[in-house]
Design a protein around this motif. Structure first.
Motif, PDB file in Angstrom:
ATOM      1  N   SER A 211       0.793  -1.397   0.003  1.00  0.00           N
ATOM      2  CA  SER A 211      -0.063  -0.219  -0.081  1.00  0.00           C
ATOM      3  C   SER A 211       0.982   1.229  -0.062  1.00  0.00           C
ATOM      4  O   SER A 211       2.135   1.103   0.639  1.00  0.00           O
ATOM      5  CB  SER A 211      -0.784   0.061   1.117  1.00  0.00           C
ATOM      6  OG  SER A 211      -1.516   1.208   1.457  1.00  0.00           O
ATOM      7  N   GLY A 212       0.466   2.329  -0.595  1.00  0.00           N
ATOM      8  CA  GLY A 212       1.103   3.307  -0.640  1.00  0.00           C
ATOM      9  C   GLY A 212       1.242   4.193   0.788  1.00  0.00           C
ATOM     10  O   GLY A 212       2.025   5.270   1.174  1.00  0.00           O
TER      11      GLY A 212
ATOM     12  N   THR B  36       6.927   2.175   1.876  1.00  0.00           N
ATOM     13  CA  THR B  36       5.645   3.073   1.875  1.00  0.00           C
ATOM     14  C   THR B  36       5.675   4.386   2.795  1.00  0.00           C
ATOM     15  O   THR B  36       6.456   4.592   3.294  1.00  0.00           O
ATOM     16  CB  THR B  36       4.700   1.805   2.449  1.00  0.00           C
ATOM     17  OG1 THR B  36       3.392   2.314   2.146  1.00  0.00           O
ATOM     18  CG2 THR B  36       5.007   1.755   3.954  1.00  0.00           C
TER      19      THR B  36
END
Length: 198
Positions: A172-173, A198
């Motif tokens: 996930s960012g 991230t």
């Protein structure tokens, strides 16, 4: 859109955060609150690491401990243990308690588990605690021997951090960590590895 993962140390803190969000915004959506175990499993799935074997979770550990505990009581090597385990009901209660303790030890006292792996005492303990450490160390070793093909949570976290450092998986960012209480120390290498990605 994607749910924002938020790592949190306890259920009460998760509940408080949900209520606060709902009061402030009218709804608590768009956030995935994860306790350490669920968080680790989510990241492990992203790098295709095999799930933690059920025998290492407290419920599975309890049943493995029960069999080893019964054997240990028959050997009559630990008087304090013998005094507590007078029947099968008391052995079951102790197995449940020890499973929870071992689960905590794996996350919060990995150095003790490392000492037990090599069958050595851990730290300077008072006499009573030292007596209890002896039978706990022996129980740990018996359970761990039966699970050699399945890494315990501490070793598995090491492998997870290694895979993240190697650039494996799609992450996930964004990740949030909200911890007003203690997070397990063995999670720090994992969080460091995630911070680089991230």
């Amino acid at each position: 859109g994607e749910l924002i993962p938020v790592l949190m140390p306890s259920v009460p803190l998760v509940e408080r955060a949900k209520v606060t969000l709902a009061r402030r915004h009218g709804v608590a959506m768009g956030v995935s609150f994860l306790l350490p175990d669920a968080f680790i499993e989510r990241i492990a799935a992203l790098v295709e690491l095999e799930p933690l074997h059920a025998s290492w979770r407290p419920d599975g550990l309890r049943w493995r401990l029960l069999a080893s505990l019964a054997e240990l009581v028959k050997e009559r090597r630990y008087p304090r243990l013998d005094a507590v385990c007078v029947d099968s009901r008391s052995q079951m209660a102790l197995a449940r308690e020890v499973a929870d303790r071992f689960n905590q030890y794996m996350y919060f006292r990995p150095e003790m588990i490392d000492a037990w792996r090599s069958d050595t005492r851990w730290g300077d303990l008072p006499d009573i605690a030292e007596d209890d450490e002896g039978w706990q160390r022996e129980l740990w070793r018996r359970v761990a021997e039966g699970l050699q093909t399945h890494p315990d949570p501490a070793r598995r976290l090491d492998e997870l951090a290694r895979r993240l450092d190697a650039g494996e998986g799609t992450l996930s960012g964004r990740l949030e960590v909200l911890a007003t209480g203690p997070l397990p120390p063995i999670m720090l290498p994992l969080l460091r590895a995630l911070a680089g990605r991230t």
